[in-house]
Write a protein that holds these residues in place. Structure first.
Motif, PDB file in Angstrom:
ATOM      1  N   LEU A   8       0.865  -1.183   0.000  1.00 16.13           N
ATOM      2  CA  LEU A   8       0.000   0.000   0.000  1.00 16.13           C
ATOM      3  C   LEU A   8       0.897   1.227   0.000  1.00 16.13           C
ATOM      4  CD1 LEU A   8      -3.144   0.722   2.079  1.00 16.13           C
ATOM      5  CD2 LEU A   8      -1.275   2.344   2.144  1.00 16.13           C
ATOM      6  N   VAL A  12      -4.019   9.698   2.865  1.00 14.06           N
ATOM      7  CA  VAL A  12      -5.476   9.825   3.039  1.00 14.06           C
ATOM      8  C   VAL A  12      -5.796  11.211   3.560  1.00 14.06           C
ATOM      9  CG1 VAL A  12      -7.443   9.106   4.427  1.00 14.06           C
ATOM     10  CG2 VAL A  12      -6.022   7.380   3.353  1.00 14.06           C
ATOM     11  N   THR A  45      -8.232   2.884   9.171  1.00 16.66           N
ATOM     12  CA  THR A  45      -8.413   3.377   7.801  1.00 16.66           C
ATOM     13  C   THR A  45      -7.469   2.649   6.855  1.00 16.66           C
ATOM     14  OG1 THR A  45      -9.059   5.520   8.687  1.00 16.66           O
ATOM     15  CG2 THR A  45      -8.391   5.459   6.382  1.00 16.66           C
ATOM     16  N   LEU A  46      -6.228   2.485   7.294  1.00 11.07           N
ATOM     17  CA  LEU A  46      -5.236   1.775   6.487  1.00 11.07           C
ATOM     18  C   LEU A  46      -5.672   0.331   6.237  1.00 11.07           C
ATOM     19  CD1 LEU A  46      -1.528   2.562   7.339  1.00 11.07           C
ATOM     20  CD2 LEU A  46      -2.285   0.954   5.607  1.00 11.07           C
ATOM     21  N   ARG A  48      -8.708  -0.805   6.296  1.00 19.57           N
ATOM     22  CA  ARG A  48      -9.869  -0.824   5.395  1.00 19.57           C
ATOM     23  C   ARG A  48      -9.427  -0.687   3.943  1.00 19.57           C
ATOM     24  NH1 ARG A  48     -14.627  -0.324   8.021  1.00 19.57           N
ATOM     25  NH2 ARG A  48     -15.682   0.303   6.105  1.00 19.57           N
ATOM     26  N   LEU A  49      -8.384   0.120   3.709  1.00 17.97           N
ATOM     27  CA  LEU A  49      -7.881   0.259   2.342  1.00 17.97           C
ATOM     28  C   LEU A  49      -7.353  -1.082   1.842  1.00 17.97           C
ATOM     29  CD1 LEU A  49      -6.039   3.680   2.662  1.00 17.97           C
ATOM     30  CD2 LEU A  49      -8.036   3.197   1.233  1.00 17.97           C
ATOM     31  N   ILE A  55     -13.706   4.088   2.954  1.00 20.78           N
ATOM     32  CA  ILE A  55     -13.159   4.816   4.107  1.00 20.78           C
ATOM     33  C   ILE A  55     -13.822   6.183   4.202  1.00 20.78           C
ATOM     34  CG2 ILE A  55     -10.932   3.654   4.036  1.00 20.78           C
ATOM     35  CD1 ILE A  55      -9.870   6.331   2.761  1.00 20.78           C
ATOM     36  N   PHE A  59      -8.555   8.599  -0.594  1.00 20.89           N
ATOM     37  CA  PHE A  59      -7.264   7.932  -0.657  1.00 20.89           C
ATOM     38  C   PHE A  59      -6.604   8.296  -1.974  1.00 20.89           C
ATOM     39  CE2 PHE A  59      -5.042   3.802  -1.836  1.00 20.89           C
ATOM     40  CZ  PHE A  59      -3.916   4.053  -1.062  1.00 20.89           C
ATOM     41  N   ARG A  62      -2.207   3.771  -4.104  1.00 18.47           N
ATOM     42  CA  ARG A  62      -2.722   2.504  -4.606  1.00 18.47           C
ATOM     43  C   ARG A  62      -2.325   1.335  -3.711  1.00 18.47           C
ATOM     44  NH1 ARG A  62       0.665   1.139  -9.862  1.00 18.47           N
ATOM     45  NH2 ARG A  62       2.760   1.491  -9.082  1.00 18.47           N
ATOM     46  N   VAL A  63      -3.091   0.273  -3.878  1.00 22.16           N
ATOM     47  CA  VAL A  63      -2.810  -0.982  -3.184  1.00 22.16           C
ATOM     48  C   VAL A  63      -2.486  -1.993  -4.265  1.00 22.16           C
ATOM     49  CG1 VAL A  63      -3.711  -2.735  -1.634  1.00 22.16           C
ATOM     50  CG2 VAL A  63      -4.462  -0.360  -1.388  1.00 22.16           C
ATOM     51  N   ARG A  66      -3.451  -6.951  -4.037  1.00 19.47           N
ATOM     52  CA  ARG A  66      -4.372  -7.211  -2.934  1.00 19.47           C
ATOM     53  C   ARG A  66      -5.177  -8.478  -3.209  1.00 19.47           C
ATOM     54  NH1 ARG A  66      -9.494  -5.561  -2.029  1.00 19.47           N
ATOM     55  NH2 ARG A  66      -9.468  -3.872  -3.525  1.00 19.47           N
TER      56      ARG A  66
END
Ligand SMILES: Nc1ncnc2c1ncn2[C@@H]1O[C@H](COP(=O)(O)OP(=O)(O)O)[C@@H](O)[C@H]1O
Ligand SMILES: [Mg+2]
Lengths: 237, 247
Positions: A8, A12, A45-46, A48-49, A55, A59, A62-63, A66
């Motif tokens: 990640l 945010v 929050t992190l 949840r991302l 959230i 944001f 990018r993730v 995942r």
């Protein structure tokens, strides 16, 4: 495990406020990563991302890589009208699939719930309820498991027992555990990140394999260091 | 504790009858304005066949109207919870319709639907619709966020999330809506009967008034009250039984 690490990177914003500055969090495949920090810095929050959940802010970032995740939080969130067994198999129910009976029985046995499968959540103790939540997480059989302060509502003895059980049963999976308890991070994590308003810093985790005895000198030293770093960190607004 | 709970309703009823008789003795009101409890009891017994027939008719209207109103209210609540944009559009309409005195629609409904059971059923259904729709929608929109997160990560579609999670979680509030609707339902049917037609307890009251049979009018009122209390008790019991495991 040769899977590419979940990564990640980004920041945010909540309206005009920056919740956390640009940061980078990489989850080592098959290992436990702890995210330690005071309340309100944005740990959930992190998480949840990483889970792909909505959230409260925006944001920018990018993730990567995942995978599907399994989620476990402080609130076991059991459905009161289902038995412990049905709660453990909730995922299958919600996908309209039939639960794998044998695996369900095995998971209930491993979580120490073999004799409690037919009970409703109201008939279980707090620790047993959290074990049902753990069983539900295991039933999902996901490569990435996200734990958001999963044991912080339990008393000390129950918390240690649950930490041991989770460490044993989730071994081999990629796990992110969000916690505000330095002792928990020191006992369980292979890598520890401290999250403050200014971003993420990696701290040294004990080298021995988890779950580590709570009174192990390396654990106590790590716990002390983390506590010191936590109190040095600027207080959150 | 238990004993007082069981004794309270008869005690209240007895107190009410005493007060009623006392009022007549104190004011000297003639029986054609305010008949005493004895006279009304006598009218209930003398007119039992008329009253039973009328009560069955009113009960049929109450049951049908309640089922229709509660059913469509619950359906609308589910639709609004499932489609937030529909909810945003309909919410003001729902609020406005809630402040319209539904009773005032009874004459119009009679004009449109005639003197049969239909307008009575529709008034009752309209009255039951709003408390059920708004209470249930309230519950459906307050699904525990932790559970919704779980459902999402587990890959539940919106339909299964609704069926397995949101609806069962909202059932206690649906129960409150149903109990509230059950209080108003008999009133709706009786008002429908006042406005038009010749059957049911409301019609018996209107006719009795017209012929100065005030004792019969009161007898019908007593039966309406008993019917309303019994209906509410029945619905409450059903709600309690049905919802016990959804706590
Ligand atoms: N849905 C939301 N809407 C607005 N603000 C939110 C929302 N969720 C979290 N926040 C805010 O973001 C900040 C970080 O929250 P969170 O990630 O839950 O922190 P932590 O888990 O570290 O305690 C808090 O100040 C919180 O008030
Ligand atoms: Mg949090």
């Amino acid at each position: 495990m040769t899977a590419a690490p979940v990564l990640l990177s980004g920041t945010v914003r909540m309206g005009a406020r920056t919740l956390f500055p640009p940061l980078r969090l990489e989850l080592a495949p098959g290992r436990w990563t702890a995210l330690l920090g005071p309340s309100g810095v944005g740990k959930s929050t992190l998480l949840r991302l990483l889970a792909g959940l909505p959230i409260g802010g925006t944001f920018e970032g990018r993730v990567e890589n995942r995978p599907p995740v399994a989620l476990m939080a402080q609130d076991p969130a059991l459905l009161p009208w289902l038995t412990a067994r049905q709660n453990a198999a909730l995922g299958a129910r919600l996908r309209g699939e039939a639960a794998d009976r044998d695996r369900l029985a095995a998971v209930l046995r491993r979580t120490g719930l073999a004799d409690h499968g037919d009970k409703p959540p109201a008939a279980l103790s707090g620790g047993q309820r959290q074990r049902v939540a753990l069983a539900r997480t295991l039933m999902e059989d996901r490569a990435l498991v996200l734990l958001d302060e999963p044991f912080s509502a339990l008393d000390a003895r129950m918390r240690l027992a649950m930490q041991d059980l989770a460490a044993e049963l989730l071994r081999g999976r990629t796990v992110l555990i969000v916690t505000h308890d330095p002792a928990e991070a020191a006992r369980l994590a292979d890598r520890i990140f401290l999250m403050t308003e200014t971003g993420l810093t990696e701290e040294v985790a004990p080298a021995c394999p988890a779950p580590r005895p709570p009174a192990d000198p390396a654990v106590l030293a790590c716990q002390g260091a983390l506590l010191t770093r936590l109190t040095e960190a600027p207080a959150c607004a | 504790m238990r004993l007082t709970r069981f004794l309270a309703p008869p005690a209240i009823a007895a107190g009410f009858v005493l007060l009623w008789q006392g009022l007549i003795l104190a004011t000297g009101l003639p029986p054609f304005l305010l008949p005493g409890p004895g006279a009304v009891a006598a009218a209930v017994i003398a007119q039992r066949e008329v009253l039973t027939g009328a009560a069955l008719r009113t009960l049929a209207e109450v049951l049908t109207g309640f089922a229709l109103g509660a059913g469509s209210g619950a359906t609308l609540a589910i639709a609004m919870a499932a489609w937030p944009r529909l909810a945003a559009t309909l919410r003001p309409a729902l609020l406005i319709s809630q402040v319209i005195p539904t009773f005032a629609l009874a004459p119009v409904l009679t004009l449109w639907l005639g003197y049969g059971m239909a307008p009575k059923i529709v008034v009752t259904a309209l009255i039951c619709f709003f408390p059920v729709a708004s209470a249930f929608l309230d519950g459906l929109e307050r699904t525990s966020p932790v559970c919704r997160d779980l459902a999402r990560t587990m890959g539940a579609g919106p339909a299964r999330e609704m069926w397995h999670l949101r609806i069962p979680m909202a059932l206690p509030l649906l129960g409150s809506g149903l109990k509230l609707a059950a209080i108003y339902a008999p009133v709706g049917a009786v008002i429908g009967e006042w406005v038009g037609g010749s059957e049911g307890l409301g019609a018996v009251m209107i006719h009795a008034n017209g012929r100065m049979r005030i004792d019969l009018s009161f007898a019908a009122l007593v039966v309406v009250t008993a019917l309303a209390l019994a209906f509410h008790a029945g619905i409450s019991l059903a709600v309690r039984r049905g919802l016990a495991r959804f706590g």
